[in-house]
Design an enzyme around this catalytic site. Sequence first.
Site, PDB file in Angstrom:
ATOM      1  N   TYR A 137     -48.341   0.698  19.883  1.00  0.00           N
ATOM      2  CA  TYR A 137     -47.923  -0.626  19.303  1.00  0.00           C
ATOM      3  C   TYR A 137     -48.728  -1.171  17.724  1.00  0.00           C
ATOM      4  O   TYR A 137     -49.685  -0.490  17.629  1.00  0.00           O
ATOM      5  CB  TYR A 137     -48.472  -1.348  20.208  1.00  0.00           C
ATOM      6  CG  TYR A 137     -47.079  -3.011  19.798  1.00  0.00           C
ATOM      7  CD1 TYR A 137     -45.933  -2.879  20.046  1.00  0.00           C
ATOM      8  CD2 TYR A 137     -48.000  -3.721  19.013  1.00  0.00           C
ATOM      9  CE1 TYR A 137     -45.980  -4.475  19.087  1.00  0.00           C
ATOM     10  CE2 TYR A 137     -47.536  -5.441  18.812  1.00  0.00           C
ATOM     11  CZ  TYR A 137     -46.484  -5.492  19.063  1.00  0.00           C
ATOM     12  OH  TYR A 137     -45.684  -7.070  18.539  1.00  0.00           O
ATOM     13  N   ASP A 179     -53.763   3.132  11.801  1.00  0.00           N
ATOM     14  CA  ASP A 179     -53.178   1.586  12.532  1.00  0.00           C
ATOM     15  C   ASP A 179     -54.084   0.951  13.198  1.00  0.00           C
ATOM     16  O   ASP A 179     -54.601   1.872  14.363  1.00  0.00           O
ATOM     17  CB  ASP A 179     -51.906   1.675  12.956  1.00  0.00           C
ATOM     18  CG  ASP A 179     -51.278  -0.014  13.260  1.00  0.00           C
ATOM     19  OD1 ASP A 179     -52.738  -0.704  12.671  1.00  0.00           O
ATOM     20  OD2 ASP A 179     -50.496  -0.282  14.240  1.00  0.00           O
ATOM     21  N   LYS A 203     -56.762  -8.465  13.079  1.00  0.00           N
ATOM     22  CA  LYS A 203     -57.676  -8.866  14.431  1.00  0.00           C
ATOM     23  C   LYS A 203     -58.939 -10.025  13.693  1.00  0.00           C
ATOM     24  O   LYS A 203     -58.439 -10.347  13.021  1.00  0.00           O
ATOM     25  CB  LYS A 203     -57.419  -8.252  15.200  1.00  0.00           C
ATOM     26  CG  LYS A 203     -55.749  -7.808  15.995  1.00  0.00           C
ATOM     27  CD  LYS A 203     -55.686  -7.660  17.458  1.00  0.00           C
ATOM     28  CE  LYS A 203     -54.176  -7.303  17.772  1.00  0.00           C
ATOM     29  NZ  LYS A 203     -53.968  -6.251  18.138  1.00  0.00           N
TER      30      LYS A 203
HETATM   31  C1  LIG Z   1     -51.961  -6.374  17.430  1.00  0.00           C
HETATM   32  C2  LIG Z   1     -51.449  -5.377  16.795  1.00  0.00           C
HETATM   33  C3  LIG Z   1     -50.798  -5.389  15.732  1.00  0.00           C
HETATM   34  C4  LIG Z   1     -49.455  -6.355  15.356  1.00  0.00           C
HETATM   35  O1  LIG Z   1     -50.975  -7.409  14.916  1.00  0.00           O
HETATM   36  P1  LIG Z   1     -49.820  -8.828  14.213  1.00  0.00           P
HETATM   37  O2  LIG Z   1     -51.172  -9.800  14.069  1.00  0.00           O
HETATM   38  O3  LIG Z   1     -49.670  -8.529  16.141  1.00  0.00           O
HETATM   39  O4  LIG Z   1     -48.978  -8.881  14.457  1.00  0.00           O
HETATM   40  C5  LIG Z   1     -50.479  -3.877  15.224  1.00  0.00           C
HETATM   41  N1  LIG Z   1     -51.289  -2.287  15.483  1.00  0.00           N
HETATM   42  C6  LIG Z   1     -52.208  -2.351  16.096  1.00  0.00           C
HETATM   43  C7  LIG Z   1     -52.890  -0.886  16.445  1.00  0.00           C
HETATM   44  C8  LIG Z   1     -52.496  -4.042  17.460  1.00  0.00           C
HETATM   45  O5  LIG Z   1     -53.461  -3.573  18.523  1.00  0.00           O
END
Ligand SMILES: *Cc1c(COP(=O)(O)O)cnc(C)c1O
Length: 428
Positions: free
Chosen positions: A144, A239, A267
Amino acid sequence: MKTTRSGKLFRRAARVIPGGVNSPVRAFRSVGGEPLFIARARGARLRDADGNDFIDFVGSWGPMLFGHAHPRMVAAVRKALRSGTSFGAPTGAETRLAEAIVAMVPSVESVRLVNSGTEATMSAIRLARAFTGRDKIIKFAGCYHGHADSFLIRAGSGALTLGIPDSPGVPRDLARHTLTCRYNDLGSVRRAAAGHRGRIAAVIVEPVVGNMGCVPPEPGFLRGLRRLCDRHGMLLIFDEVMTGFRLAPGGAQEKYRVRPDLTTLGKIIGGGLPVGAYGGRKKIMGMVAPAGPVYQAGTLSGNPLAVAAGLEMLAMIRERQGLYIALEHAGRALTEGLSEPLTKKGIPHRINRVGSMFTLFFTPDRVVDFESAGRADTALFGKYFREMLARGVYLPPSQYEAAFISAAHTDGVIGRTLRAHRSAVARL
Ligand SMILES: *Cc1c(COP(=O)(O)O)cnc(C)c1O
């Protein structure tokens, strides 16, 4: 457990908010029941609107590395608040946060702050496409990367939980530029790269997946991606929105010693306030406006409150000696304790864990990719989730989300969790 107030709040919310929640993962759709509405949190504890207390393993889906409402975080944000909440002009604090990120994350030489992980990944992809002059990207099934159009193809997290990994509303013309490979399968990447030679801008990957549950990279997988990217002129994007500052001060790239070209963060860098970031080699980042032609902007980007929280968070990470060793110990103690009663009762399960992120999968098979994760018994997970909740343990309300341990999860907290677990397993 009394949930009258949460129930009332949920019905009221559902009248004016789609599904009653502002992010789908918060709904309890896949585990049954209705979401609890939270009133307050401190350390490893959550309290809901009915006054029920829980040990929290969601941690706001990752940011709460030191637990909730840490006094230093509260003080830092309060101090910033007094000086004004937003100026729409640069501040010295933004530079200090950028300097801290550059110092901590091995591959990042230059970094742009945004407001969420989604913004970070969609900006990184635009930049990769501009830098390479190519349109296609490779992502992995079950990973994701936020909810931008290019990524909602066999996406993990809430999309996987709710069974809608390919969202309507994504133009087919755009979706065809996203190639999906299999996590931990270099052969699938090799074939995609060969089949679309010279047309793939980037490979984007969660270096440790959290969004189909926790799935670690097999030995050599990340290094293999690096080699394939070099061979085919593709940029490698880690990511690290979830893994950044969680697995090591420098994230998964420090832990596994592989340098991506671009990194996305989120995060933890906001300490619970909305911050994201993307960064990488100077030569690539130099293309971002106003230094270069790739447009990306944000009215509230580098927001003073969010930056103050981020600076304090990174300072605490640097100052806390043995933080990651302590998280590793807590993680190991917890997952070993989780396994024991399940094994005794003959319930097939697999626990994947890297440091302080883990998932208990109800499956006899090793979970290494989207398909093996998909074989987990989600109905059994739902039952287990409800039994744990009834015993005061708040797990992610989905089989396909990682759970998080914080520095506030002391031995005592882990012990209480394991007692709840033994009693919950007896009811499965
Ligand atoms: C949470 C997450 C996102 C998205 O971040 P948001 O702040 O919710 O838009 C993207 N990549 C990874 C790996 C994530 O865990």
